[in-house]
Design an enzyme around this catalytic site. Structure first.
Site, PDB file in Angstrom:
ATOM      1  N   ASP A 106      -7.498  -0.638  -2.874  1.00  8.17           N
ATOM      2  CA  ASP A 106      -8.572   0.346  -2.938  1.00  8.17           C
ATOM      3  C   ASP A 106      -9.409   0.180  -4.206  1.00  8.17           C
ATOM      4  OD1 ASP A 106      -6.733   1.161  -4.785  1.00  8.17           O
ATOM      5  OD2 ASP A 106      -6.393   3.150  -3.936  1.00  8.17           O
ATOM      6  N   GLU A 119       0.825  -1.198   0.000  1.00  6.09           N
ATOM      7  CA  GLU A 119       0.000   0.000   0.000  1.00  6.09           C
ATOM      8  C   GLU A 119       0.863   1.253   0.000  1.00  6.09           C
ATOM      9  OE1 GLU A 119      -2.274   1.598  -1.267  1.00  6.09           O
ATOM     10  OE2 GLU A 119      -3.927   0.509  -0.305  1.00  6.09           O
TER      11      GLU A 119
END
Length: 518
Positions: free
Chosen positions: A316, A240
């Site tokens: 996401d 991430e």
């Protein structure tokens, strides 16, 4: 990932790794029958059992006799589970072929063989919306990634941009700084630079929840966060807000470009340690591309993993990535190199190979070249341009450049919109298909949508001129693949467009299915 601005239980005593590797390697010898062990049996023996095991091609435990995946057909929206031919064996691809005959199918569920219930289904809308209704992601076309495993026909999961699978409510997957391992087998020739073709641990929220909230395998040639040597693609870790190829935030020379047709990719992580490993999934052993401490950027030590599982997308729901997935697992605990080496031996013994490449036949998996039959153009073949996405005809012979020969070679696939018909995938640009748009032929990347599947599906009929074969558009049945002024179209025999001209229409729409040039 957030897009860049520009887009079992056997604990082994210390020192036993050598005997572990030797014993497990010996146990992984296989024939065309089911394996004596599967990858997850090996992980369990190493003290790091699988907590998720996904495959559309084979069982990942020797005793597994359940479904591998589910398909849903377009004609009536009914579903069927696709299981194995025998316990511990290979996918029953014939069941898919029969169920989906005459229509298209998508892969609606990829079942978890571990017993934890960590099945993968359609990814729902995250921070980034997908292209399907409600901002959800597309499902993979069930016929787009044919393969053979130990001589058995099977299908992989072809992820076009916009396609994604997810499970936000998992059991047993690592969270926080807990150790885990994972491997996947990908098609090393099908990738792009989009964000993000991942498999592994992600946020349960569908949002970017900050550094260290993911730990997934990434495969592709995106250079926006990190990269390795050469031009890519690379195996990296999506942690991430960073694709990491090593300890450094950006470039790490030890992570090489890898382009094996079948690629084993490994990422594993624990408290302030992680590693990237890889290998040819058809032969040879694993190499370690990085093993060491967490990246030298704030937020990744300790990790804050959340334990969702994703395939084909970022944490996401970034949906720009492309790739092909055949099998993969996630473990509880940090696997030893010896355990992983034994798993790699099992993978190579499984016998992954490309679909049959019979010459001059329209059997899915075959390579062909399509030769014009009109008197003017019998030395010409249907090919794609290198300078743009147009499809044309031009002369090809034994002295032609290798690139031109590859441009004029197509891989026959079961029709994306109708499995009784055909689609034609570019040999040298995997993932891109012959399709019509505004009735002109183009070579475009599959976007996972229904319209594209229809535009890229053609039904083979006897040649309109009495010679060869003709290829009828599935969504415009009066129109056939035609060359006109050396350019490719779908055309009817008479109509308002210049390329619908009746003169030589029957000849222009008839093609010889020739041996492949490349």
């Amino acid at each position: 990932m957030t897009r860049p601005p520009w887009i079992r239980r056997a604990l082994l005593a210390a020192g036993a790794t050598t005997s572990l590797a030797a014993g497990l390697l010996a146990a992984t010898a296989t024939t065309s029958q089911a394996a004596a062990q599967g990858p997850c049996d090996i992980y369990a023996a190493g003290g790091t059992p699988c907590v998720a095991a996904h495959s559309t091609t084979r069982a990942l435990y020797a005793a597994y006799n359940g479904p591998l995946y589910q398909v849903r057909r377009a004609s009536d929206n009914t579903t069927r589970d696709i299981g194995v031919l025998s316990a511990g064996g290979y996918a029953d691809a014939a069941a898919q072929d029969s169920f989906c005959a005459g229509t298209s199918c998508v892969i609606s569920v990829i079942y978890d063989e571990s017993g934890k219930g960590n099945h993968l289904t359609q990814a729902l809308r995250g921070y980034w919306p997908g292209p399907a209704a409600g901002g959800n992601d597309n499902l993979a076309n069930a016929f787009e990634a044919p393969v053979t495993v130990a001589g058995h026909k099977a299908y992989g999961v072809s992820v076009a941009p916009g396609t994604g699978y997810r499970n936000n409510n998992t059991h047993g997957i690592a969270t926080g700084d807990q150790p885990e391992g994972m491997y996947a087998i990908f098609d090393g020739t099908n990738y792009n630079g989009g964000c993000c073709f991942d498999y592994g641990n992600a946020e349960t929220s569908g949002n970017d929840d900050g550094n260290g909230t993911m730990e997934a395998i990434y495969f592709g040639n995106n250079k926006g966060w990190g990269y390795g040597s050469g031009a890519g693609p690379w195996i990296m870790a999506d942690l991430e807000n960073g694709l990491f190829s090593g300890v450094n935030q950006h470039f790490n020379a030890g992570d090489p470009t890898v382009t094996n047709r079948f690629q084993t990719a490994i990422v594993k992580g624990g408290p302030n340690q992680w590693a990237i490993r890889g290998a040819n999934a058809q032969s040879g052993g694993l190499s370690t591309y990085y093993s060491g401490v967490r990246p030298n950027v704030a937020g990744y030590n300790p990790m804050k993993k959340q334990g969702a599982i994703i395939l084909g997308i970022g944490g996401d729901n970034s949906v720009g990535g492309r790739g092909t997935f055949y099998e993969g697992v996630m473990t509880s605990g940090y696997p030893s190199d010896a355990t992983e080496n034994a798993v790699q031996a099992n993978i190579t013994a499984a016998g992954y190979s490309s679909a049959p490449s019979g010459a001059g036949t329209l059997t899915p998996g075959a390579k062909v070249s399509l030769q014009a039959t009109t008197a003017c153009c019998t030395s010409d073949y249907l090919r794609h341009n290198d300078s743009d996405d147009k499809v044309v005809i031009s002369a090809v012979d034994s002295s032609s450049a290798a690139g031109l020969k590859a441009d004029a070679t197509w891989v026959v696939r079961a029709g994306l919109a109708n499995s009784s018909c055909l689609s034609f995938e570019s040999l040298d640009q995997p993932g891109r298909f012959l399709r019509h748009y505004a009735f002109q032929l183009h070579l475009n990347a599959d976007d996972g949508g229904t319209a594209f599947a229809q535009d890229a599906t053609f039904c083979s009929t006897p040649g309109n001129s009495g010679v060869g074969r003709s290829f009828q558009s599935v969504n415009y049945p009066a129109k056939y693949v035609r060359h006109y002024n050396f350019t490719g179209y779908v055309a009817s025999n008479g109509g308002s467009n210049a390329w619908d001209a009746t003169t030589s229409w029957a000849q222009d729409t008839s093609w010889l299915v020739a041996s492949p040039w490349s």
